[in-house]
Design a protein around this motif. Structure first.
Motif, PDB file in Angstrom:
ATOM      1  N   ARG A 172       0.834  -1.211   0.000  1.00 21.67           N
ATOM      2  CA  ARG A 172       0.000   0.000   0.000  1.00 21.67           C
ATOM      3  C   ARG A 172       0.866   1.257   0.000  1.00 21.67           C
ATOM      4  O   ARG A 172       0.479   2.286  -0.575  1.00 21.67           O
ATOM      5  N   GLY A 173       2.045   1.175   0.639  1.00 21.41           N
ATOM      6  CA  GLY A 173       2.967   2.308   0.582  1.00 21.41           C
ATOM      7  C   GLY A 173       3.476   2.543  -0.829  1.00 21.41           C
ATOM      8  O   GLY A 173       3.587   3.695  -1.282  1.00 21.41           O
ATOM      9  N   LEU A 174       3.798   1.467  -1.548  1.00 25.78           N
ATOM     10  CA  LEU A 174       4.235   1.605  -2.941  1.00 25.78           C
ATOM     11  C   LEU A 174       3.105   2.123  -3.819  1.00 25.78           C
ATOM     12  O   LEU A 174       3.350   2.916  -4.740  1.00 25.78           O
ATOM     13  N   ASP A 175       1.871   1.671  -3.536  1.00 24.13           N
ATOM     14  CA  ASP A 175       0.724   2.193  -4.294  1.00 24.13           C
ATOM     15  C   ASP A 175       0.601   3.708  -4.115  1.00 24.13           C
ATOM     16  O   ASP A 175       0.347   4.441  -5.076  1.00 24.13           O
ATOM     17  N   ALA A 176       0.770   4.154  -2.872  1.00 23.05           N
ATOM     18  CA  ALA A 176       0.670   5.592  -2.605  1.00 23.05           C
ATOM     19  C   ALA A 176       1.802   6.357  -3.283  1.00 23.05           C
ATOM     20  O   ALA A 176       1.581   7.456  -3.829  1.00 23.05           O
ATOM     21  N   GLN A 177       3.011   5.788  -3.294  1.00 22.03           N
ATOM     22  CA  GLN A 177       4.118   6.456  -3.986  1.00 22.03           C
ATOM     23  C   GLN A 177       3.881   6.510  -5.488  1.00 22.03           C
ATOM     24  O   GLN A 177       4.251   7.500  -6.142  1.00 22.03           O
ATOM     25  N   LEU A 178       3.264   5.466  -6.039  1.00 22.02           N
ATOM     26  CA  LEU A 178       2.957   5.477  -7.471  1.00 22.02           C
ATOM     27  C   LEU A 178       1.928   6.551  -7.786  1.00 22.02           C
ATOM     28  O   LEU A 178       2.064   7.270  -8.802  1.00 22.02           O
ATOM     29  N   GLU A 179       0.911   6.682  -6.939  1.00 22.06           N
ATOM     30  CA  GLU A 179      -0.084   7.748  -7.147  1.00 22.06           C
ATOM     31  C   GLU A 179       0.576   9.123  -7.066  1.00 22.06           C
ATOM     32  O   GLU A 179       0.260  10.019  -7.864  1.00 22.06           O
ATOM     33  N   LEU A 180       1.491   9.292  -6.107  1.00 19.51           N
ATOM     34  CA  LEU A 180       2.202  10.570  -5.992  1.00 19.51           C
ATOM     35  C   LEU A 180       3.064  10.814  -7.225  1.00 19.51           C
ATOM     36  O   LEU A 180       3.094  11.943  -7.754  1.00 19.51           O
ATOM     37  N   ALA A 181       3.744   9.788  -7.716  1.00 18.55           N
ATOM     38  CA  ALA A 181       4.595   9.957  -8.897  1.00 18.55           C
ATOM     39  C   ALA A 181       3.763  10.311 -10.119  1.00 18.55           C
ATOM     40  O   ALA A 181       4.173  11.159 -10.937  1.00 18.55           O
ATOM     41  N   GLN A 182       2.604   9.700 -10.270  1.00 17.92           N
ATOM     42  CA  GLN A 182       1.737  10.014 -11.409  1.00 17.92           C
ATOM     43  C   GLN A 182       1.185  11.429 -11.320  1.00 17.92           C
ATOM     44  O   GLN A 182       1.105  12.138 -12.334  1.00 17.92           O
ATOM     45  N   ALA A 183       0.789  11.855 -10.103  1.00 20.49           N
ATOM     46  CA  ALA A 183       0.313  13.231  -9.932  1.00 20.49           C
ATOM     47  C   ALA A 183       1.440  14.222 -10.153  1.00 20.49           C
ATOM     48  O   ALA A 183       1.237  15.289 -10.775  1.00 20.49           O
ATOM     49  N   THR A 184       2.652  13.877  -9.698  1.00 23.83           N
ATOM     50  CA  THR A 184       3.804  14.759  -9.908  1.00 23.83           C
ATOM     51  C   THR A 184       4.142  14.865 -11.385  1.00 23.83           C
ATOM     52  O   THR A 184       4.519  15.941 -11.880  1.00 23.83           O
ATOM     53  N   LEU A 185       3.987  13.770 -12.113  1.00 23.69           N
ATOM     54  CA  LEU A 185       4.271  13.793 -13.552  1.00 23.69           C
ATOM     55  C   LEU A 185       3.343  14.769 -14.274  1.00 23.69           C
ATOM     56  O   LEU A 185       3.771  15.485 -15.191  1.00 23.69           O
ATOM     57  N   LYS A 186       2.087  14.817 -13.859  1.00 20.51           N
ATOM     58  CA  LYS A 186       1.156  15.773 -14.478  1.00 20.51           C
ATOM     59  C   LYS A 186       1.577  17.208 -14.187  1.00 20.51           C
ATOM     60  O   LYS A 186       1.496  18.081 -15.067  1.00 20.51           O
ATOM     61  N   LEU A 187       2.021  17.463 -12.949  1.00 22.98           N
ATOM     62  CA  LEU A 187       2.490  18.813 -12.624  1.00 22.98           C
ATOM     63  C   LEU A 187       3.750  19.162 -13.409  1.00 22.98           C
ATOM     64  O   LEU A 187       3.903  20.314 -13.881  1.00 22.98           O
ATOM     65  N   ARG A 188       4.653  18.176 -13.556  1.00 25.01           N
ATOM     66  CA  ARG A 188       5.865  18.428 -14.331  1.00 25.01           C
ATOM     67  C   ARG A 188       5.519  18.686 -15.798  1.00 25.01           C
ATOM     68  O   ARG A 188       6.181  19.483 -16.482  1.00 25.01           O
ATOM     69  N   GLU A 189       4.494  18.021 -16.274  1.00 27.61           N
ATOM     70  CA  GLU A 189       4.064  18.254 -17.658  1.00 27.61           C
ATOM     71  C   GLU A 189       3.546  19.676 -17.830  1.00 27.61           C
ATOM     72  O   GLU A 189       3.842  20.354 -18.831  1.00 27.61           O
ATOM     73  N   GLN A 190       2.798  20.153 -16.851  1.00 28.88           N
ATOM     74  CA  GLN A 190       2.299  21.540 -16.914  1.00 28.88           C
ATOM     75  C   GLN A 190       3.448  22.540 -16.868  1.00 28.88           C
ATOM     76  O   GLN A 190       3.469  23.516 -17.628  1.00 28.88           O
ATOM     77  N   SER A 191       4.436  22.260 -15.992  1.00 37.87           N
ATOM     78  CA  SER A 191       5.595  23.170 -15.911  1.00 37.87           C
ATOM     79  C   SER A 191       6.407  23.132 -17.199  1.00 37.87           C
ATOM     80  O   SER A 191       6.886  24.178 -17.683  1.00 37.87           O
ATOM     81  N   ARG A 192       6.553  21.974 -17.792  1.00 37.10           N
ATOM     82  CA  ARG A 192       7.286  21.865 -19.060  1.00 37.10           C
ATOM     83  C   ARG A 192       6.579  22.630 -20.172  1.00 37.10           C
ATOM     84  O   ARG A 192       7.215  23.360 -20.956  1.00 37.10           O
ATOM     85  N   ASP A 193       5.246  22.477 -20.267  1.00 33.01           N
ATOM     86  CA  ASP A 193       4.500  23.182 -21.312  1.00 33.01           C
ATOM     87  C   ASP A 193       4.575  24.690 -21.119  1.00 33.01           C
ATOM     88  O   ASP A 193       4.685  25.447 -22.096  1.00 33.01           O
ATOM     89  N   LEU A 194       4.542  25.135 -19.839  1.00 28.94           N
ATOM     90  CA  LEU A 194       4.653  26.566 -19.572  1.00 28.94           C
ATOM     91  C   LEU A 194       6.032  27.081 -19.987  1.00 28.94           C
ATOM     92  O   LEU A 194       6.146  28.153 -20.617  1.00 28.94           O
ATOM     93  N   ALA A 195       7.073  26.315 -19.658  1.00 31.53           N
ATOM     94  CA  ALA A 195       8.427  26.742 -20.023  1.00 31.53           C
ATOM     95  C   ALA A 195       8.593  26.777 -21.535  1.00 31.53           C
ATOM     96  O   ALA A 195       9.271  27.676 -22.082  1.00 31.53           O
ATOM     97  N   ARG A 196       7.960  25.829 -22.243  1.00 35.54           N
ATOM     98  CA  ARG A 196       8.070  25.821 -23.703  1.00 35.54           C
ATOM     99  C   ARG A 196       7.372  27.039 -24.309  1.00 35.54           C
ATOM    100  O   ARG A 196       7.896  27.689 -25.230  1.00 35.54           O
TER     101      ARG A 196
END
Length: 459
Positions: A172-196
């Motif tokens: 369950r801890g790994l599941d929570a880390q995976l959810e955090l990584a997926q949510a972080t990836l979306k935020l990183r995608e938004q930051s990347r698009d803004l920088a572009r």
């Protein structure tokens, strides 16, 4: 004279050296800092239910029924039950039946050959009088070994339950880390698009765009790694539960899992609450009984025998008018010289007894250490959680300020990038601490015996 004879015979027993004095010391209280939420009630045997996760409870229950190592441990109990019955049978009389016709040619006193028949049927009974208690000691050694095996199976069950609970919480801890990584990836995608976009309109440099792209790639890299760990953890749990590798049913989320109350108790209570300590005690009892049985092999043994049957030289007489035979007898057997075999076997049994005593002391010391570590781990992890909450709050506020400064052109993207990394690291640590705090509760319940109670029916 009878008393003198008994003393003389008793002196024939092999010599047994005394064990070394024990160095075990029982502390009066736990060394770890005290906890406020200590349960003032006995530990529930099904302690894993305290996490209030039906999926976890079902998985532990399945493992206790189907785990391969646990099934082997339970089958060993049946083996040692049979050994106890075999040892106890040595204290009972034996009865056998022997029959068979025979035909032989022999010489008479006058030198003439004679062919004769013998038809015989006989019952034979024998009983060894256990004057010195050697047979009783052998039976007690087998019974104590059975109790040790029963406690060993209980220790295996506790270990399986704890390993499954820990594995599920880590999953369950790994599941929570995976959810955090997926949510972080979306935020990183938004930051990347803004920088572009800002690079395309000439508002920022290409370096900032590439930095945002690299951070996005770094976040994306975490996802397959976590997915692999989840896959392997599911397979490990499936094997522990006695099944084939496969998916694991989930229940409550990591944030909703609450550890059960910390069990109370003094160090002296631990001696009655852990099956491995009971196993070590029973091993000492078995070694002592076996030592007594080995020591008395130099003493005389008394055996009573009786026999009776029918015999005839003619088969028709055997059926209608056989000769009835009987005999009663008693034997006294005592070894006079065995080259030191029994004394050597006694010395070996004494050494095994001493090994069992030292193993018991080591088991108790290890139990104290595991409990101390478990109590201290909960205290220190709770302190870490408090510090992590403060760290995360600071990182979140830092990211908010850095993001506004970057959007308004007051700072470079590197400031926001550093703030994102700090917040993500704090979030990952937060999930890891949450998982470690839950598994620390499992470790403490394991260290304190998990509510174990000796099964008197199998012991």
């Amino acid at each position: 004279m009878a008393l003198a004879l008994a003393v003389l015979l008793a002196g024939c027993a092999a010599k047994v050296r005394a064990p070394e004095p024990s160095t075990l010391q029982i502390p009066e209280a736990w060394r770890a800092p005290p906890l406020a939420d200590v349960a003032r009630r006995p530990v529930d045997q099904a302690w894993w239910r305290g996490f209030n996760d039906p999926a976890m409870t079902a998985l532990v229950t399945l493992a206790l029924a189907r785990n391969g190592d646990l099934r082997v441990a339970r089958l060993r109990i049946e083996d040692y039950r049979a050994r106890v019955r075999a040892a106890a049978a040595g204290q009972q009389p034996t009865l056998s039946f022997d029959t068979g016709p025979s035909r032989a040619r022999s010489l008479l006193s006058n030198g003439q050959p004679h062919v004769g028949n013998v038809f015989l049927a006989e019952f034979q009974a024998a009983y060894e009088v256990d004057v010195w208690g050697r047979l009783a000691n052998a039976t007690e050694a087998a019974a104590a070994t059975l109790r040790a095996e029963s406690a060993n199976a209980d220790a295996a069950a506790l270990s399986v339950a704890a390993n499954v609970a820990t594995g599920y919480l880590n999953l369950r801890g790994l599941d929570a880390q995976l959810e955090l990584a997926q949510a972080t990836l979306k935020l990183r995608e938004q930051s990347r698009d803004l920088a572009r976009r800002q690079f395309e309109v000439g508002y920022s440099s290409r370096l900032e765009w590439l930095q945002a792209q690299a951070e996005y790639d770094s976040a994306a890299e975490q996802i397959p790694q976590l997915q692999r760990q989840i896959f392997e953890q599911e397979n490990a749990l499936s094997i522990l539960a006695g099944g084939t590798p496969g998916a694991i049913v989930r229940g409550a989320a990591l944030a909703d899992l609450m550890p059960p109350p910390v069990p109370a108790g003094l160090p002296s209570d631990l001696l009655r609450r852990r099956p491995d300590i009971a196993r070590a005690e029973d091993t000492i009892a078995a070694a002592n009984a076996q030592l007594a049985a080995t020591r008395d092999q130099l003493l005389p043994s008394f055996r009573l025998t009786a026999g009776g049957g029918l015999q005839s030289a003619d088969f028709s007489d055997f059926l209608h008018g056989p000769t009835r035979l009987w005999r009663l007898g008693g034997t006294l057997v005592a070894p006079l010289f065995d080259g030191g075999r029994v004394q050597a076997a006694t010395d070996s049994a004494a050494a095994q007894r001493d090994q069992a005593i030292v193993a018991y002391e080591n088991t108790v010391r290890q139990a104290f250490a595991e409990t101390e570590n478990g109590l201290d781990a909960i205290v220190r992890l709770r302190e870490q959680v408090v510090q992590n909450d403060a760290r995360r709050a600071t990182a979140a506020e830092t990211l908010r300020i850095a993001h506004n400064r970057y959007r308004n052109g007051y700072a470079a993207y590197l400031e926001e990038l550093d703030a994102q990394r700090s917040l993500y690291a704090a979030d990952v640590t937060r999930l890891q601490l949450r998982t470690r705090l839950l598994t620390a509760s499992v470790d403490l319940y394991r260290a304190m015996g998990g509510g174990w109670v000796a099964d008197t029916r199998s012991r």
